[in-house]
Design an enzyme around this catalytic site. Structure first.
Site, PDB file in Angstrom:
ATOM      1  N   HIS A   1       0.844  -1.220   0.026  1.00 51.30           N
ATOM      2  CA  HIS A   1       0.094  -0.010  -0.142  1.00 51.30           C
ATOM      3  C   HIS A   1       0.810   1.253  -0.037  1.00 51.30           C
ATOM      4  O   HIS A   1       0.399   2.363   0.355  1.00 51.30           O
ATOM      5  CB  HIS A   1      -0.993  -0.177   1.194  1.00 51.30           C
ATOM      6  CG  HIS A   1      -1.993  -1.194   1.076  1.00 51.30           C
ATOM      7  ND1 HIS A   1      -2.628  -1.541   2.050  1.00 51.30           N
ATOM      8  CD2 HIS A   1      -2.555  -1.805  -0.132  1.00 51.30           C
ATOM      9  CE1 HIS A   1      -3.645  -2.398   1.606  1.00 51.30           C
ATOM     10  NE2 HIS A   1      -3.610  -2.638   0.694  1.00 51.30           N
TER      11      HIS A   1
ATOM     12  N   ALA B   1       0.657  -8.746  19.520  1.00 50.17           N
ATOM     13  CA  ALA B   1       1.640  -9.364  18.683  1.00 50.17           C
ATOM     14  C   ALA B   1       3.082  -9.224  19.363  1.00 50.17           C
ATOM     15  O   ALA B   1       3.859 -10.068  19.144  1.00 50.17           O
ATOM     16  CB  ALA B   1       1.798  -8.715  17.390  1.00 50.17           C
TER      17      ALA B   1
HETATM   18  C1  BV8 Z   1      -8.393  -2.178  -5.132  1.00 48.09           C
HETATM   19  C2  BV8 Z   1      -2.943   3.157   2.654  1.00 48.09           C
HETATM   20  C3  BV8 Z   1      -8.926  -2.559  -7.500  1.00 48.09           C
HETATM   21  C4  BV8 Z   1      -3.514   4.407   2.739  1.00 48.09           C
HETATM   22  C5  BV8 Z   1      -4.506   1.364   2.581  1.00 48.09           C
HETATM   23  C6  BV8 Z   1     -12.891  -6.449  -3.291  1.00 48.09           C
HETATM   24  C7  BV8 Z   1     -11.955  -6.913  -4.221  1.00 48.09           C
HETATM   25  C8  BV8 Z   1     -11.005  -5.692  -4.309  1.00 48.09           C
HETATM   26  C9  BV8 Z   1     -11.249  -4.392  -4.129  1.00 48.09           C
HETATM   27  C10 BV8 Z   1     -12.296  -4.369  -3.004  1.00 48.09           C
HETATM   28  C11 BV8 Z   1     -13.127  -5.268  -2.896  1.00 48.09           C
HETATM   29  N1  BV8 Z   1     -14.136  -4.908  -1.944  1.00 48.09           N
HETATM   30  C12 BV8 Z   1     -14.043  -3.539  -1.926  1.00 48.09           C
HETATM   31  C13 BV8 Z   1     -12.915  -3.066  -2.415  1.00 48.09           C
HETATM   32  C14 BV8 Z   1     -12.321  -1.647  -2.472  1.00 48.09           C
HETATM   33  C15 BV8 Z   1     -11.395  -1.612  -1.362  1.00 48.09           C
HETATM   34  C16 BV8 Z   1     -11.608  -2.107   0.022  1.00 48.09           C
HETATM   35  O1  BV8 Z   1     -11.241  -3.309   0.266  1.00 48.09           O
HETATM   36  N2  BV8 Z   1     -12.402  -1.449   0.492  1.00 48.09           N
HETATM   37  C17 BV8 Z   1     -12.897  -2.086   2.002  1.00 48.09           C
HETATM   38  C18 BV8 Z   1     -13.126  -0.607   3.090  1.00 48.09           C
HETATM   39  C19 BV8 Z   1     -14.061  -2.661   1.903  1.00 48.09           C
HETATM   40  N3  BV8 Z   1     -10.082  -1.852  -1.734  1.00 48.09           N
HETATM   41  C20 BV8 Z   1      -9.343  -1.146  -2.538  1.00 48.09           C
HETATM   42  O2  BV8 Z   1      -9.583  -0.106  -2.904  1.00 48.09           O
HETATM   43  C21 BV8 Z   1      -7.775  -1.374  -3.083  1.00 48.09           C
HETATM   44  N4  BV8 Z   1      -7.582  -1.395  -4.156  1.00 48.09           N
HETATM   45  O3  BV8 Z   1      -8.974  -3.007  -4.923  1.00 48.09           O
HETATM   46  O4  BV8 Z   1      -8.056  -1.873  -6.404  1.00 48.09           O
HETATM   47  C22 BV8 Z   1      -8.382  -2.209  -8.774  1.00 48.09           C
HETATM   48  C23 BV8 Z   1      -8.586  -3.208  -9.734  1.00 48.09           C
HETATM   49  C24 BV8 Z   1      -8.007  -2.568 -10.857  1.00 48.09           C
HETATM   50  C25 BV8 Z   1      -7.474  -1.445 -11.085  1.00 48.09           C
HETATM   51  C26 BV8 Z   1      -7.539  -0.392 -10.151  1.00 48.09           C
HETATM   52  C27 BV8 Z   1      -7.852  -0.703  -8.919  1.00 48.09           C
HETATM   53  C28 BV8 Z   1      -6.727  -0.842  -2.270  1.00 48.09           C
HETATM   54  C29 BV8 Z   1      -6.883  -0.811  -0.883  1.00 48.09           C
HETATM   55  C30 BV8 Z   1      -5.614  -0.164  -0.065  1.00 48.09           C
HETATM   56  C31 BV8 Z   1      -6.229   1.245   0.532  1.00 48.09           C
HETATM   57  N5  BV8 Z   1      -5.115   1.825   1.060  1.00 48.09           N
HETATM   58  N6  BV8 Z   1      -3.706   2.054   3.008  1.00 48.09           N
HETATM   59  C32 BV8 Z   1      -3.333   4.959   4.219  1.00 48.09           C
HETATM   60  O5  BV8 Z   1      -2.579   4.039   5.021  1.00 48.09           O
HETATM   61  O6  BV8 Z   1      -3.621   6.058   4.576  1.00 48.09           O
HETATM   62  S1  BV8 Z   1      -5.499   0.578   3.324  1.00 48.09           S
HETATM   63  C33 BV8 Z   1      -5.445   0.784   4.855  1.00 48.09           C
HETATM   64  O7  BV8 Z   1      -6.499   0.205   5.842  1.00 48.09           O
HETATM   65  C34 BV8 Z   1      -4.234  -0.115   5.577  1.00 48.09           C
HETATM   66  O8  BV8 Z   1      -3.109  -0.163   4.798  1.00 48.09           O
HETATM   67  C35 BV8 Z   1      -4.845  -1.435   5.687  1.00 48.09           C
HETATM   68  O9  BV8 Z   1      -4.907  -2.115   4.730  1.00 48.09           O
HETATM   69  C36 BV8 Z   1      -6.206  -1.026   6.252  1.00 48.09           C
HETATM   70  C37 BV8 Z   1      -6.477  -1.018   7.515  1.00 48.09           C
HETATM   71  O10 BV8 Z   1      -6.471  -2.572   7.619  1.00 48.09           O
HETATM   72  P1  BV8 Z   1      -5.681  -3.115   9.059  1.00 48.09           P
HETATM   73  O11 BV8 Z   1      -4.263  -2.909   8.641  1.00 48.09           O
HETATM   74  O12 BV8 Z   1      -6.324  -4.433   9.216  1.00 48.09           O
HETATM   75  O13 BV8 Z   1      -5.716  -2.148  10.147  1.00 48.09           O
HETATM   76  P2  BV8 Z   1      -7.116  -2.146  11.273  1.00 48.09           P
HETATM   77  O14 BV8 Z   1      -7.010  -1.072  12.103  1.00 48.09           O
HETATM   78  O15 BV8 Z   1      -8.342  -2.365  10.233  1.00 48.09           O
HETATM   79  O16 BV8 Z   1      -7.030  -3.544  11.953  1.00 48.09           O
HETATM   80  C38 BV8 Z   1      -5.747  -3.599  12.843  1.00 48.09           C
HETATM   81  C39 BV8 Z   1      -6.028  -5.072  13.459  1.00 48.09           C
HETATM   82  O17 BV8 Z   1      -5.085  -4.991  14.540  1.00 48.09           O
HETATM   83  C40 BV8 Z   1      -7.359  -5.142  14.210  1.00 48.09           C
HETATM   84  O18 BV8 Z   1      -8.060  -6.337  13.716  1.00 48.09           O
HETATM   85  C41 BV8 Z   1      -6.828  -5.354  15.902  1.00 48.09           C
HETATM   86  O19 BV8 Z   1      -7.556  -6.289  16.397  1.00 48.09           O
HETATM   87  C42 BV8 Z   1      -5.505  -5.810  15.521  1.00 48.09           C
HETATM   88  N7  BV8 Z   1      -4.470  -5.076  16.626  1.00 48.09           N
HETATM   89  C43 BV8 Z   1      -4.704  -3.968  17.185  1.00 48.09           C
HETATM   90  N8  BV8 Z   1      -3.562  -3.983  18.204  1.00 48.09           N
HETATM   91  C44 BV8 Z   1      -2.995  -5.193  18.106  1.00 48.09           C
HETATM   92  C45 BV8 Z   1      -3.481  -6.013  17.152  1.00 48.09           C
HETATM   93  N9  BV8 Z   1      -2.964  -7.215  16.724  1.00 48.09           N
HETATM   94  C46 BV8 Z   1      -2.038  -7.685  17.353  1.00 48.09           C
HETATM   95  N10 BV8 Z   1      -1.081  -6.792  18.384  1.00 48.09           N
HETATM   96  C47 BV8 Z   1      -1.606  -5.802  18.900  1.00 48.09           C
HETATM   97  N11 BV8 Z   1      -1.199  -5.018  19.788  1.00 48.09           N
END
Ligand code: BV8
Length: 249
Positions: free
Chosen positions: A130, A240
């Site tokens: 990303h 973690a």
């Molecule tokens: C794309 C950079 C297609 C930005 C980020 C199905 C298939 C394909 C795409 C989609 C689909 N459905 C929807 C989509 C579109 C979309 C998507 O997934 N939307 C979601 C909201 C439904 N996906 C996209 O747009 C992707 N692109 O598919 O392109 C395409 C095809 C052809 C041509 C062009 C395009 C791109 C997605 C990338 C977005 N950018 N990051 C920035 O950082 O500002 S995403 C960003 O959010 C992060 O990088 C990360 O990926 C995401 C957050 O997720 P996590 O890392 O999991 O963080 P989160 O806070 O959610 O969870 C933390 C976890 O840690 C928790 O579970 C918690 O319990 C745990 N935790 C907390 N503390 C601890 C711990 N675990 C262990 N120890 C601890 N101490």
């Protein structure tokens, strides 16, 4: 017993059996998310309820948001880039880097995170799918440069000599980086570890399915069950920084 999930006679009790240490596998892919950086003090997206300054992430981390209000989006990333100098890698980052150094098989660490904590802990076989906070991309030439300071209208692209730099970040709706390499490696792996990710964002959340279809053992290491918990054969819950050093010893 073979690694995997088995149901005991009492169907409600699932016993996860893994008698193989990570080092006994040959081709390992690790995916990390914001949770691995949480103990370093970097807020996860869930902690912030997916918000920043009351903006929904999907409304800030998109090309449309950048076109609509580039200063707002630059400020969002400038704030997060500045925070990098105030945080350090935690034991989870270091456990992964140490394991990579001593592991004799094939190893690839794919991170969804845009911070530089994996590098600073010593990880080398690392792909930022990303993008990275410490890099900028020229809107005109597409050139990617190292850039650790703020990006603003008076910061010029070194090759175009114009204010055409955007964060080198993959926004929602943009294609993640290195996908061919990542998918080809997943299709060959025999162990897939997912660490600190909620499994909400695709295509990263679908990597476990590719690994499982390739016959790999799949382990979710997280604070709590993720959105894709059922896809994993084994689960290890806790912080973690505490669980990973033990799991990868
Ligand atoms: C794309 C950079 C297609 C930005 C980020 C199905 C298939 C394909 C795409 C989609 C689909 N459905 C929807 C989509 C579109 C979309 C998507 O997934 N939307 C979601 C909201 C439904 N996906 C996209 O747009 C992707 N692109 O598919 O392109 C395409 C095809 C052809 C041509 C062009 C395009 C791109 C997605 C990338 C977005 N950018 N990051 C920035 O950082 O500002 S995403 C960003 O959010 C992060 O990088 C990360 O990926 C995401 C957050 O997720 P996590 O890392 O999991 O963080 P989160 O806070 O959610 O969870 C933390 C976890 O840690 C928790 O579970 C918690 O319990 C745990 N935790 C907390 N503390 C601890 C711990 N675990 C262990 N120890 C601890 N101490």
């Amino acid at each position: 017993p073979v690694p995997g999930k088995t149901k005991s006679a009492h169907s409600s009790l699932t016993i996860f059996i893994t008698d193989m240490k990570a080092s006994t596998y040959k081709r390992i892919v690790v995916l990390t998310g914001a949770g691995i950086s949480a103990e370093s003090g970097i807020r996860t997206f869930r902690d912030a309820d997916g918000l920043w300054e009351n903006h929904r992430l999907e409304d800030v981390a998109t090309p449309e948001a950048f076109a609509r209000d580039p200063q707002l989006v630059q400020r969002f990333y400038n704030d997060r880039r500045r925070q990098l100098s105030e945080v350090e890698p935690n034991p989870a980052h270091r456990a992964l880097a140490d394991f990579e150094q001593r592991f004799h098989g094939e190893f690839l660490l794919v991170t969804q995170n845009v911070d530089d904590l994996h590098e600073r802990a010593g990880s080398q076989k690392l792909l930022h799918m990303h993008g990275e906070l410490n890099k900028a991309r020229c809107l005109l030439s597409g050139r990617v440069i190292e850039h650790k300071g703020d990006i603003s209208a008076d910061v010029l692209c070194p090759c175009c000599q114009r204010p055409t730099l955007r964060p080198h970040i993959v926004w929602f709706g943009e294609m993640p980086l290195y996908m061919d390499k990542i998918c080809a490696t997943l299709e060959q792996c025999d162990l897939f570890l997912s660490i600190g990710t909620s499994g909400h964002v695709y295509p990263a959340a679908g990597f476990v399915d590719i690994a499982r279809q390739a016959g790999a053992h799949t382990v979710e290491i997280n604070l709590e069950p993720s959105n894709t918990e059922d896809a994993f054969a084994e689960h290890l819950y806790g912080q973690a920084g505490l669980t990973l050093p033990h799991f990868l010893q």
